[in-house]
Design an enzyme around this catalytic site. Structure first.
Site, PDB file in Angstrom:
ATOM      1  N   HIS A 283      40.808 -38.342 -26.357  1.00  0.00           N
ATOM      2  CA  HIS A 283      39.489 -37.526 -26.434  1.00  0.00           C
ATOM      3  C   HIS A 283      38.487 -38.423 -25.768  1.00  0.00           C
ATOM      4  O   HIS A 283      37.464 -38.002 -25.460  1.00  0.00           O
ATOM      5  CB  HIS A 283      38.920 -37.410 -27.750  1.00  0.00           C
ATOM      6  N   ASP A 319      49.697 -33.002 -28.294  1.00  0.00           N
ATOM      7  CA  ASP A 319      48.792 -33.198 -29.445  1.00  0.00           C
ATOM      8  C   ASP A 319      48.021 -31.847 -29.734  1.00  0.00           C
ATOM      9  O   ASP A 319      48.076 -30.888 -28.918  1.00  0.00           O
ATOM     10  CB  ASP A 319      47.676 -34.118 -29.185  1.00  0.00           C
ATOM     11  N   HIS A 321      45.303 -31.078 -30.693  1.00  0.00           N
ATOM     12  CA  HIS A 321      43.852 -30.944 -29.896  1.00  0.00           C
ATOM     13  C   HIS A 321      43.890 -31.126 -28.541  1.00  0.00           C
ATOM     14  O   HIS A 321      44.618 -31.974 -27.996  1.00  0.00           O
ATOM     15  CB  HIS A 321      42.977 -31.863 -30.701  1.00  0.00           C
ATOM     16  N   ASP A 410      50.282 -34.028 -34.754  1.00  0.00           N
ATOM     17  CA  ASP A 410      49.237 -33.413 -35.637  1.00  0.00           C
ATOM     18  C   ASP A 410      49.719 -31.668 -35.597  1.00  0.00           C
ATOM     19  O   ASP A 410      49.107 -30.965 -36.387  1.00  0.00           O
ATOM     20  CB  ASP A 410      47.938 -33.418 -35.548  1.00  0.00           C
TER      21      ASP A 410
END
Length: 834
Positions: A283, A319, A321, A410
């Site tokens: 991120h 991931d 996200h 995740d």
């Protein structure tokens, strides 16, 4: 354990009830005069009212508390409602809070006293593990493990440093932060319990990334904002991205480990690697710190790989996200292909970026591939379908020299933030598919993942694939969900404009999507066999004829492949090779036959033995069976003569049938004969099974002995290697000491040289001063001489003038011979008298 106080809500708005008591029918029952005639229920009402009235109500309704003395004997103190203290505990696995009386977590089912931090995913989720030994010194063992010994036995490197565990949230809040040090502890415990690391992997030494390397990825403002946190006990970049005084060091260590792993893999020192690092990084953008991420580890590794010689780098981000930071860094770069599979849900899922239309720009269109899932609950089938039809075709056409996986776990089953359903075998399958790219040069970098059991089991499965120890089954055609199919179709519709290899695949997926939409809205129409065969034919064309055969036609089940068949006279045949086949009528075997006879197998008609056995009545049959039967010590004849008494029973039944030769008894005779053959066949099967078990036991004993020999040999080799390494370390220490002494001597010589140079400079300056003084003296001397000559000339002229005055008749032409005037007379210097 966190405790909280839950105050009981008190209803303080009872003015209306008090007014009714004082003005209405309650007044007659609560007055002083009628107290003796009040009913018991009225007393209970009064007591209840006394408990519920506020101070104002008590003041305005004093009559509620005026009672006769005779009632004092029945008075009891009212119980006071106290605040209830509710004790909570947070699950070690998923951090969810639970009441103290709950033994297991309501969210993930993990036991309250689970040992997942010391045993990893091998710990039981339901109760305490009493039979497993805890692995407390696992992290210390990683630090003290000899990397040279491990490198000799492994081609997989792992980057880890326990200083990254110091990055933690200092401020205690009502709920633990999901990105916590326990994530690494659980993975370390699982790897140690599995004997993977330390053991079969090569640990690389950790180093902190330099500012020059970070400047290639992030801006100077970004780097300074992270570094300034080392002077603060606790700080926050965003509401969910924390830092403490150790966070900057942990972020530098994570980026440095990723850079060194990438360089080692590209240079060929190791085959692949796994970066067990935190804080995560995908991120983190050029200027922004967000989403638990400080420095972008994948971007640093990609640039390090290119610096080591890799031209093209693939970054696959699974991931849950979207890696908005990684996309921002490389969205203009054609040498780095970024592919991300993530939940998007039309931009409502964090961080809101990563739509299918985001493909890169400024000449790098198509080098950002986003596969945005439209909902949660995405499973292995959806990911495998996306890999087969989007990821692998684009990656194969891109032909990377190095592959990086931003491995956030995740999306795994049970994660509190992801809400998806990927299994460890699903992650292993994806790793196996990517391992074929770039010649196996692959680096897996840990990103997210907040369920300790899911993240530890998934990471272990991925590392086993890197080591080549996990057998990943061949991927069959698995159809995705309707939403997953729609997402892949939309991605192919966009990426089809940039990658030519996607055109036939796009046509295949489009036909599949049309067939799936034939049913009612919101439901999938089931595919027929003809539709599946048609789709498979299109898929073969789309994949370049990589598959052959019809996946929907079963050529034979494993049961059929291993089924043994019986023909006349009990001859046994099998599709598996047998070293020994015994005839049904073993009574006719030669007494001199060896214990390992060799009999040819003939194909004979099949008889359903199970159906025949159902007819046999074994109620009166003897069940004697000797347990001391040794198949390699006795001959086959002993099997029938000594160990199977049912033969005589069947023979008696056959003899009984022969005494009554009619149709009914003949049928019974044939049935008994057939049952006899069936029992003989089953007995022979048991004999073969016992022989096979004995052979397997012997082979296992031999294998164990060989393994012990190999283990002893390896121990000796390891001891020799350790001794040689110890000698090399001692030699290195001696060289270091000698180098230190040489450095001291060189430093001393350097100081002496500086002194000599200083003296030489001083001498040069002195010489210059002497030359300057000499010139000045010479000039002064010349001036003095000139002054003397001038004075002499003036004196001579004066003397000449005086002579001319004294002796006007004197010939002054000879006056040049006189140089001295004595007593007023000119004297010749050459005169002897002078």
């Amino acid at each position: 354990m966190v405790t909280g106080v839950l105050e009981m809500d008190a209803d303080n708005s009872l003015h209306k009830q008090a007014a009714e008591v004082s003005n209405g029918r309650g007044e007659s029952s609560l007055s002083r005069s009628d107290a003796s005639e009040a009913q018991p229920n009225a007393k209970r009402v009064r007591v209840q009212m006394q408990k519920e009235l506020t101070f104002k109500d008590m003041y305005e309704n004093k009559e509620l508390f005026e009672e006769d003395d005779e009632e004092d004997t029945d008075w009891e103190p009212c119980p006071v409602e106290k605040s209830v203290e509710v004790i909570k505990w947070f699950c070690k696995n998923c951090t969810m809070d639970n009441l103290d009386n709950d033994i297991c977590c309501e969210e993930c089912g993990e036991h309250k006293d689970s040992k997942i931090l010391s045993l990893g995913h091998f710990a039981s989720p339901f109760a305490q593990d009493g039979g497993l030994n805890e692995i407390q010194p696992s992290i210390k063992a990683m630090r003290d493990f000899d990397s040279q010994e491990s490198a000799a036995n492994s081609s997989t490197a792992i980057g880890f440093d326990e200083r990254m565990l110091l990055h933690a949230e200092v401020e205690k809040k009502s709920h633990p932060h999901p990105e916590r040090p326990d994530r690494l502890r659980a993975i370390v415990a699982s790897l140690t319990r599995a004997g993977i690391f330390p053991g079969r992997c090569y640990p690389i030494p950790a180093r902190e990334i330099t500012q020059e390397e970070l400047m290639m990825v992030h801006s100077s403002e970004h780097i300074e904002s992270v570094e300034v946190t080392s002077k603060l006990m606790s700080s926050y970049f965003t509401s969910d991205t924390y830092a403490n005084k150790h966070s900057a060091c942990a972020a530098r260590l994570a980026a440095g480990l990723c850079a060194d792993l990438a360089s080692a893999i590209v240079s060929g020192r190791v085959k692949n690697g796994f970066a067990l690092v935190r804080p995560p990084g995908h991120h983190a953008g050029v200027k922004d710190v967000m989403g638990f991420c400080l420095h972008n580890n994948a971007a640093v590794a990609a640039l390090a790989a290119q610096a080591a010689g890799a031209r093209k780098v693939l970054i696959l981000d699974w991931d849950v996200h979207h890696g908005n930071g990684t996309q921002e860094i490389f969205e203009k770069n054609k040498s780095v292909l970024y592919i991300s599979l993530h939940r998007h849900e039309d931009g409502t899922f964090y961080p809101g970026t990563g739509g299918a239309h985001e493909v890169g720009y400024m000449g790098a269109e198509g080098y950002c591939v986003n596969i945005p899932w439209s909902r949660g609950g995405v499973s292995d089938n959806d990911y495998n379908f996306a890999f087969q039809h989007v990821v692998l075709p684009i990656a194969s056409e891109f032909a990377p020299d190095f592959t990086i996986i931003s491995a956030g776990f995740d999306a795994a089953r049970g994660d509190p933030l992801g809400g998806c359903d990927i299994t460890p075998s699903g992650y292993a399958q994806m790793t196996h598919m990517l391992n074929a790219l770039s010649g196996g040069k692959m680096l897996v970098i840990l990103e997210g993942g907040y369920n300790l059991r899911s993240i530890s089991s998934s990471a272990t499965a991925v590392i086993k694939v890197l080591l080549g120890e996990s057998h990943v089954p061949e991927l069959e055609n698995s159809f995705p969900t309707k939403s997953g199919l729609q997402t892949v179709f939309e991605v192919l519709d966009i990426q089809n404009n940039f990658w030519p290899s996607l055109k036939p695949i796009f046509e295949y997926v489009m036909s599949l999507w049309e067939m799936r939409c034939l049913g009612k809205k919101g439901h999938m129409a089931p595919l027929t066999i003809e539709q599946k065969k048609a789709l498979h034919a299109k898929q073969k064309v789309a994949r370049g004829e990589r598959w052959s055969g019809d996946p929907y036609t079963h050529l034979g089940s494993p049961f059929e492949k291993g089924k043994r068949k019986m023909g006349d006279r009990g001859t046994i045949i099998s599709t598996r090779p047998l070293k020994i086949v015994i005839p049904a009528m073993a009574r006719q075997a030669d007494s001199t036959s060896q214990s390992h006879p060799s009999i040819e197998v003939q194909p004979t008609p099949t008889i359903d033995l199970d159906a025949q056995l159902e007819i046999v009545d074994l109620d009166g049959m003897p069940k004697k069976r000797k347990s001391s039967f040794a198949p390699f010590g006795n001959k086959v004849q002993s099997l029938w003569d000594n160990d199977f008494d049912a033969r005589s029973f069947l023979q008696a039944r056959l003899d009984f049938s022969i005494d009554f030769p009619n149709d009914h008894h003949m049928a019974a005779h044939m049935g008994a004969r057939q049952m006899s053959n069936a029992l003989e066949t089953h007995m022979l099967r048991g004999f073969l099974i016992e022989r096979a078990m004995f052979e397997a036991h012997c082979q296992s004993d031999k294998l164990v002995a060989d393994l012990k020999v190999q283990l002893n040999t390896r121990r000796e080799v390891a001891t020799e290697a350790h001794n040689s390494l110890k000698s090399l370390i001692e030699e290195r220490d001696r060289l270091k000491e000698s180098k230190k002494n040489k450095n001291k001597k060189a430093k001393k010589l350097k100081e002496e040289l500086v002194c000599v140079r200083t003296e030489l400079t001083t001498m040069k300056e002195s010489a210059k001063a002497e030359a300057f003084l000499k010139n000045m003296l010479e000039e002064d001397l010349a001036d003095a001489q000139n002054d003397i000559v001038a004075s002499e000339d003036r004196a001579f002229e004066k003397a000449k003038a005086q002579v001319a005055c004294l002796y006007p008749d004197l010939d002054l032409s000879k006056l040049d011979l006189f140089k001295v005037v004595k007593d007023g007379h000119l004297v010749d210097e050459e005169d002897p008298v002078y």
